[in-house]
Design a protein around this motif. Structure first.
Motif, PDB file in Angstrom:
ATOM      1  N   ASN A 265       2.884 -10.833   4.230  1.00  0.00           N
ATOM      2  CA  ASN A 265       2.297  -9.678   4.599  1.00  0.00           C
ATOM      3  C   ASN A 265       4.538  -8.966   5.148  1.00  0.00           C
ATOM      4  O   ASN A 265       4.456  -9.516   5.422  1.00  0.00           O
ATOM      5  CB  ASN A 265       2.361  -9.728   6.422  1.00  0.00           C
ATOM      6  N   VAL A 266       4.311  -8.027   3.704  1.00  0.00           N
ATOM      7  CA  VAL A 266       5.617  -7.308   3.852  1.00  0.00           C
ATOM      8  C   VAL A 266       6.274  -6.884   4.933  1.00  0.00           C
ATOM      9  O   VAL A 266       7.010  -6.774   4.749  1.00  0.00           O
ATOM     10  CB  VAL A 266       5.773  -6.877   2.622  1.00  0.00           C
TER      11      VAL A 266
ATOM     12  N   PHE B 181      -6.669  -8.204   8.044  1.00  0.00           N
ATOM     13  CA  PHE B 181      -6.369  -6.828   8.642  1.00  0.00           C
ATOM     14  C   PHE B 181      -5.496  -5.697   8.068  1.00  0.00           C
ATOM     15  O   PHE B 181      -4.348  -5.486   8.472  1.00  0.00           O
ATOM     16  CB  PHE B 181      -5.987  -6.797   9.654  1.00  0.00           C
ATOM     17  N   PRO B 182      -5.941  -5.859   6.228  1.00  0.00           N
ATOM     18  CA  PRO B 182      -4.920  -5.214   5.555  1.00  0.00           C
ATOM     19  C   PRO B 182      -4.744  -3.582   5.948  1.00  0.00           C
ATOM     20  O   PRO B 182      -5.581  -3.190   7.088  1.00  0.00           O
ATOM     21  CB  PRO B 182      -6.091  -4.741   4.438  1.00  0.00           C
ATOM     22  N   GLN B 183      -3.102  -2.695   5.370  1.00  0.00           N
ATOM     23  CA  GLN B 183      -2.945  -2.149   6.664  1.00  0.00           C
ATOM     24  C   GLN B 183      -2.897  -0.898   4.772  1.00  0.00           C
ATOM     25  O   GLN B 183      -1.932  -0.020   4.821  1.00  0.00           O
ATOM     26  CB  GLN B 183      -1.051  -2.428   6.836  1.00  0.00           C
ATOM     27  N   CYS B 184      -3.482  -1.728   4.027  1.00  0.00           N
ATOM     28  CA  CYS B 184      -2.891  -0.356   3.045  1.00  0.00           C
ATOM     29  C   CYS B 184      -4.366  -0.447   1.970  1.00  0.00           C
ATOM     30  O   CYS B 184      -4.723  -1.554   2.230  1.00  0.00           O
ATOM     31  CB  CYS B 184      -1.807  -1.085   2.168  1.00  0.00           C
ATOM     32  N   GLY B 185      -4.379   0.756   1.362  1.00  0.00           N
ATOM     33  CA  GLY B 185      -6.465   0.909   0.238  1.00  0.00           C
ATOM     34  C   GLY B 185      -6.117  -0.095  -0.646  1.00  0.00           C
ATOM     35  O   GLY B 185      -7.480  -0.853  -0.984  1.00  0.00           O
TER      36      GLY B 185
ATOM     37  N   TYR C 108       1.138 -10.338  -1.952  1.00  0.00           N
ATOM     38  CA  TYR C 108       1.912  -9.801  -1.326  1.00  0.00           C
ATOM     39  C   TYR C 108       1.530  -8.871  -0.938  1.00  0.00           C
ATOM     40  O   TYR C 108       1.281  -7.563  -1.906  1.00  0.00           O
ATOM     41  CB  TYR C 108       3.151  -9.754  -1.937  1.00  0.00           C
ATOM     42  N   MET C 109       1.250  -8.109  -0.053  1.00  0.00           N
ATOM     43  CA  MET C 109       0.803  -7.254   1.027  1.00  0.00           C
ATOM     44  C   MET C 109       0.522  -6.416   1.913  1.00  0.00           C
ATOM     45  O   MET C 109       1.817  -7.189   2.378  1.00  0.00           O
ATOM     46  CB  MET C 109      -0.799  -7.343   0.911  1.00  0.00           C
ATOM     47  N   LYS C 110       0.908  -5.381   1.898  1.00  0.00           N
ATOM     48  CA  LYS C 110       0.773  -4.717   3.839  1.00  0.00           C
ATOM     49  C   LYS C 110      -0.389  -5.011   4.693  1.00  0.00           C
ATOM     50  O   LYS C 110      -1.563  -4.583   4.353  1.00  0.00           O
ATOM     51  CB  LYS C 110       0.378  -2.974   3.279  1.00  0.00           C
ATOM     52  N   GLY C 111      -0.189  -5.547   5.742  1.00  0.00           N
ATOM     53  CA  GLY C 111      -1.224  -6.492   6.766  1.00  0.00           C
ATOM     54  C   GLY C 111      -1.651  -7.449   6.652  1.00  0.00           C
ATOM     55  O   GLY C 111      -0.689  -8.722   5.500  1.00  0.00           O
ATOM     56  N   THR C 112      -2.589  -7.554   6.168  1.00  0.00           N
ATOM     57  CA  THR C 112      -2.959  -9.195   6.114  1.00  0.00           C
ATOM     58  C   THR C 112      -4.842  -9.259   5.730  1.00  0.00           C
ATOM     59  O   THR C 112      -5.147  -8.495   5.820  1.00  0.00           O
ATOM     60  CB  THR C 112      -3.527  -9.750   7.718  1.00  0.00           C
TER      61      THR C 112
END
Length: 155
Positions: free
Chosen positions: A90-91, A66-70, A59-63
């Motif tokens: 993608n939460v 293409f992550p949306q968080c470090g 469970y992550m921010k983005g994919t």
């Protein structure tokens, strides 16, 4: 000390910081567009099926592409370095999922890694397990690391 006069009963004008007169209104005088709105109940509830349906799920921010968080990007890099096959959620796409996963795991932050239905942890824990070799062992036991000919994992 003297008690301050009740501003709602006063008939004197009330001025804001710029000296402009303001008028306090009761909710009966307000237009319905400015009335407090009740939040609608959620249309659905959190669905934990990705945790049950996949050996490894993040469970992550983005994919992953293409992550949306470090922190999410760090866990993706680690899973790729281990050669792990994993599903991701993608939460940011759904507030119900974003809040639901935090309640499900009783863990306040994202990303969250699950292996064979068990919550492993967030970025710090995954990084520590990667550095110690525990993560590779866990992923291998779960059957999430694809071995290629020659005994190396596929990255």
């Amino acid at each position: 000390l003297r008690a301050l006069p009740n501003l709602f009963r006063r008939r004197l004008p009330i001025l804001n910081a710029r000296g402009i007169q303001i008028r306090l209104v009761s909710s009966d005088d307000s237009h319905e567009d400015f009335m407090p709105k009740r939040k609608a109940p959620p249309s659905s509830s959190f669905d934990p099926s990705p945790i049950k349906d996949n050996k490894v799920v993040l469970y992550m921010k983005g994919t992953p592409s293409f992550p949306q968080c470090g922190f999410s990007a760090q866990v993706v890099r680690i899973l790729h370095a281990e050669g792990a096959e994993f599903a991701s959620v993608n939460v940011l796409a759904d507030p119900i999922v974003r809040e639901g996963i935090k309640q499900y795991s009783n863990w306040p932050t994202i990303p969250q890694l699950y292996v064979t239905g068990e919550f492993i942890g967030g970025c710090d824990i995954v990084t520590s397990m990667f550095e110690s070799g525990e993560l590779a062992e866990l992923l291998r036991e779960a059957g999430a690391i694809v071995e290629v000919q020659g005994g190396e994992s596929a990255a």
